[in-house]
Design a protein around this motif. Sequence first.
Motif, PDB file in Angstrom:
ATOM      1  N   ASP A 263      -6.501   5.805   0.567  1.00  0.00           N
ATOM      2  CA  ASP A 263      -8.046   5.929   0.534  1.00  0.00           C
ATOM      3  C   ASP A 263      -8.503   5.295  -0.878  1.00  0.00           C
TER       4      ASP A 263
ATOM      5  N   ASN B 145     -18.082   5.823   7.275  1.00  0.00           N
ATOM      6  CA  ASN B 145     -16.936   5.069   7.136  1.00  0.00           C
ATOM      7  C   ASN B 145     -16.359   4.075   8.137  1.00  0.00           C
TER       8      ASN B 145
ATOM      9  N   ARG C  94     -16.127   1.369   5.210  1.00  0.00           N
ATOM     10  CA  ARG C  94     -15.108   1.661   4.288  1.00  0.00           C
ATOM     11  C   ARG C  94     -14.520   0.425   3.495  1.00  0.00           C
TER      12      ARG C  94
ATOM     13  N   GLN D 130     -21.396  -2.002  -0.221  1.00  0.00           N
ATOM     14  CA  GLN D 130     -21.773  -0.809   0.251  1.00  0.00           C
ATOM     15  C   GLN D 130     -23.076  -0.340   0.050  1.00  0.00           C
TER      16      GLN D 130
END
Lengths: 425, 283
Positions: free
Chosen positions: A409, B112, B171, B178
Amino acid sequence: MATTAAPATDTRVKNGDGTGRGGGDGAGVRRRHRLGDRIWPLGFALAAVLVFVLYQWILPQAPAGVSDFFQTWLPMSTINQCVIWATMAVGLNVVVGYAGLLDLGYVAFWAIGGYVAGWLMSGFFGQWQINFFGHPAPGQESGIHLSFWLVLPLAGLFCALWGVIIGAPTLRLKSDYLALVTLGFGEIIPEVFKNGENINGFNLSNGVKGITPLDPISTGPFAYLGVPEELGPFDETWKFVIYVLIATFAVFVSLRIREGRLGRAWLAIREDELAASMMGVPLMRTKLAAYAVGAFIGGIGGVAYASAVGGVAAEDFAFSSSIILLAMVVLGGMGNVWGVMLGALVLQWINSNGLAKAGEAINQAVGKDLNFPSYNFLVFGAILILMMLFRREGLLPETRTRQVLREPDRGGAEPADAELEGERR
Amino acid sequence: MTDTRDADTRDADTTDTDTPAPLAMSASGITIRFGGLVAIGNVDFTIPERGIVSLIGPNGAGKTTFFNVLTGLYRPSNGRVLLGSKDVTGMSPHKVASLGLARTFQNIRLFNLMTAEENVLVGMHSRMRSGIVRTVLRTPGQRREEREGREFARELLEFVGIGAVAQELSRNLSYGDQRRLEVARALALRPRVLLLDEPTAGMNPQESARFVEFVHRVRDERGVSILLIEHDMSVVMRVSERVTVLDRGEKIAEGPPEEIKSDERVIEAYLGKTGTHGYGEDE
């Protein structure tokens, strides 16, 4: 380098207005995706045709050893069960995999669909005599007899209605609370059927005895093509065709919706509910739509199940069925219809036939006498734990999900990243 | 009484002489109480059509709460919110959004696992019409709608400068992209008003400077009115036509940036009573 890159970019821009889902490196990726998109439906159709040809024409003429082998390890009734469970798992996938709503009571819709078939395709309601393209067995003319093909959409719509009725109050809850309430409904509805033999004098469900037998399935114009006019309990190979058609319908509907406006809204809600509502997605209506579509598929699956076992009984619709369906969705790869189908076929085979036969084989080999089928939940548990350890995304994950579970992540490192990037520019 | 009448005539006069910009959004007498705590007390606020206004204030001043009232997340205890001439007080967020109020988020909140293009398409949800049946049957109307949607999404992505990554999952985009994607997604609603919640958070000075131009471009080319919540004073002062300052739930000042810079109460709110130097002099 720059000169070779330029034409590739050009083609991508030209194709770009289509629906291609290619990634950054252009046409090659898209072609692979397109092929990948077709492999599964083609494979599914091919497998269905092969199974049908094998069981309908080859096995009856095959040497006894071969047909015995298939009878033992993969009888037609097991295959039918697998396909029906797969249909239901695809329906549950709409709710859980697409919209991200954890539903632990999906069996309720299965039960409702089954009972609709019971009510409309048997002599159960003897006080009425209605026949609409129905094929009652001789001596069973009283009761409601509708054509199987009519009962399918009716049961689907009835379940969708119940999906909305159940969903309207519960979908205001979030995650765990929603799961608990759906679990409650999954218990309540089979319980209603189990105790519904005398509701103020009215027999709704025949209690624990259930409703049986069901009318055979009429094949209408296909009778001229050599298909039996009515498919009774023993025409399993022909019923297989019908169940495959039903499963295909479920897959087709969920794939189509997935690609459209509603499917995007489901994904958006799954990803970020607040952001979705701020982008003009009505949360309640969109979630209810997921419930209704899932329930519709559950309903037609319920009709198929009832016609396969020749009746409905309340004890078929246990909480464990909801959990097994959920396990199928998770094992196959949440969100990916083909993965879910695969997961359902595998798990249902283990559940209905594979484990028992493998157990017998093992018992013979080691000379023990273990009751393997009674360990099926142990096996399910073990499969799920192994999956969570080694392949969290499922057998055939959605491309999107695979990314999340396989890559680290980046969330936390984001601002630092951006600053570095600014420097570079 | 006479005073009010005077005020009225004065208003009418100005209307006649130089027709003030009609309002894209207005909130009047907004009060929010959480239990006994008054988070926002009787705040009036307007966004002129095609204007760029800012809302600033120290931490805890009630900016976000006020934002949430505008977007429909909170229902005000008192007061009214008008979007254009439509009363949207207490409407659910998705309704307010579909009536023309779009926003971005302080901590980026993209979908995302959807591509950039799909993110923008979600913003068009309320403008599209296809239901379940038409989607399953893929009727010509549904296909046209999808195609037009994709074209518009492409146009918006090009507009914010990230057309090249339309098919990437959001994502996987860089932080700057973004942020741009969030604006594109908000613009997909074809909004009348665009709320930007701390859009330069995490940007360096060069990026912030470019952002100021970008905001002007969005206003001019997309014809939206913009409300900005921002901490970076240099951005606020350069981009805004009017600045409103909230402190402890009350509006303490409102006016063009130059006035705000030297406003006693604002300096006090930011630096405390003993503060004698105006901020913004570090520029």
